[in-house]
Scaffold this motif. Structure first.
Motif, PDB file in Angstrom:
ATOM      1  N   GLY A  24     -36.782  51.851  25.888  1.00 41.64           N
ATOM      2  CA  GLY A  24     -36.875  51.890  27.309  1.00 41.64           C
ATOM      3  C   GLY A  24     -38.683  52.090  27.577  1.00 41.64           C
ATOM      4  N   LEU A  25     -39.089  51.361  28.488  1.00 41.83           N
ATOM      5  CA  LEU A  25     -40.428  51.583  28.760  1.00 41.83           C
ATOM      6  C   LEU A  25     -40.762  52.225  29.997  1.00 41.83           C
ATOM      7  N   ALA A  26     -41.936  53.007  30.168  1.00 39.50           N
ATOM      8  CA  ALA A  26     -42.428  53.329  31.771  1.00 39.50           C
ATOM      9  C   ALA A  26     -43.782  52.665  31.730  1.00 39.50           C
ATOM     10  N   ARG A  27     -43.813  51.439  32.564  1.00 38.58           N
ATOM     11  CA  ARG A  27     -45.198  50.815  32.651  1.00 38.58           C
ATOM     12  C   ARG A  27     -46.274  51.363  33.453  1.00 38.58           C
ATOM     13  N   PRO A  28     -47.455  50.752  33.729  1.00 33.64           N
ATOM     14  CA  PRO A  28     -48.408  51.685  34.095  1.00 33.64           C
ATOM     15  C   PRO A  28     -48.272  51.912  35.677  1.00 33.64           C
ATOM     16  N   ASP A  29     -47.559  51.081  36.508  1.00 34.38           N
ATOM     17  CA  ASP A  29     -47.371  51.142  37.627  1.00 34.38           C
ATOM     18  C   ASP A  29     -46.068  51.941  38.060  1.00 34.38           C
ATOM     19  N   GLY A  30     -45.368  52.566  36.970  1.00 36.63           N
ATOM     20  CA  GLY A  30     -44.385  53.518  37.315  1.00 36.63           C
ATOM     21  C   GLY A  30     -43.045  53.129  37.257  1.00 36.63           C
ATOM     22  N   SER A  31     -42.985  51.604  37.080  1.00 37.21           N
ATOM     23  CA  SER A  31     -41.835  51.177  36.866  1.00 37.21           C
ATOM     24  C   SER A  31     -41.048  51.145  35.651  1.00 37.21           C
ATOM     25  N   THR A  32     -39.796  51.162  35.373  1.00 39.93           N
ATOM     26  CA  THR A  32     -38.970  51.567  33.708  1.00 39.93           C
ATOM     27  C   THR A  32     -37.995  50.250  33.583  1.00 39.93           C
ATOM     28  N   CYS A  33     -38.092  50.035  32.474  1.00 42.90           N
ATOM     29  CA  CYS A  33     -36.922  49.096  31.930  1.00 42.90           C
ATOM     30  C   CYS A  33     -36.457  49.651  30.560  1.00 42.90           C
ATOM     31  N   ALA A  34     -35.241  49.208  30.291  1.00 45.31           N
ATOM     32  CA  ALA A  34     -34.559  49.760  29.098  1.00 45.31           C
ATOM     33  C   ALA A  34     -33.485  48.683  28.749  1.00 45.31           C
TER      34      ALA A  34
END
Length: 163
Positions: A24-34
């Motif tokens: 999973g990632l939390a991107r610089p804009d605060g969105s996430t994906c996994a």
């Protein structure tokens, strides 16, 4: 302020034979994906205690997981431009990430760094209490890769203002 990209990996267990099951990632804009990772045939290690933590069964991985190469390609697509992601469990996460890319037959287009490298002494001092407060406030489900990455990013952001 640009937030750092946080990466978290859930695994089949710890130690020899363990492998990544969710990235999973939390991107610089605060969105996430996994993404769930489909286990390879030779990835047989399974720790029932780990499953109790993350709640992901091996059967679910086999049904819903993405092939190793696809997950590695997705990570490179997401992170090549940024060039770096951070982890709070660098020793484990870097090992699992290396395993993922090795079995994908690819090289990562980014590096994984220890989150600790970004933190001041003041941030470290209030890290645990801040993290626990955010878990309570947001009802975050721990030990899922996307949620854990977001939790780390939110904790980083809040400790900056408290430090």
């Amino acid at each position: 302020m640009t937030l750092p990209t946080l990466l978290d990996i859930e695994a089949s267990g710890f130690g020899r034979g363990s492998y990544p099951i969710e990235v999973g990632l939390a991107r610089p804009d605060g969105s996430t994906c996994a993404f769930l990772v489909q286990p390879l045939a030779e990835w047989t290690h399974w720790d029932p205690k780990a499953e109790l933590l993350h709640g992901i069964s091996r059967g679910r991985l086999e049904r819903e997981g993405y092939p190793v190469r696809q997950v590695a390609r997705w990570l490179n697509d997401e992170l090549a431009e940024i060039g770096v992601a951070y982890s709070d469990s660098w020793g484990y996460d870097n090992t699992w990430l290396s395993l993922l890319f090795h079995h994908a037959g690819m090289l990562p287009a980014f590096r994984l760094e220890a989150l600790r490298r970004l933190l001041s002494e003041a941030q470290l001092a209030c890290w645990s209490a801040t993290k626990e407060a955010i878990i309570r406030e947001r009802g975050i489900h721990r030990h899922r890769a996307g949620e854990d990455a977001l939790l780390l990013q939110l904790t980083y952001q809040r400790t900056l203002t408290q430090a």
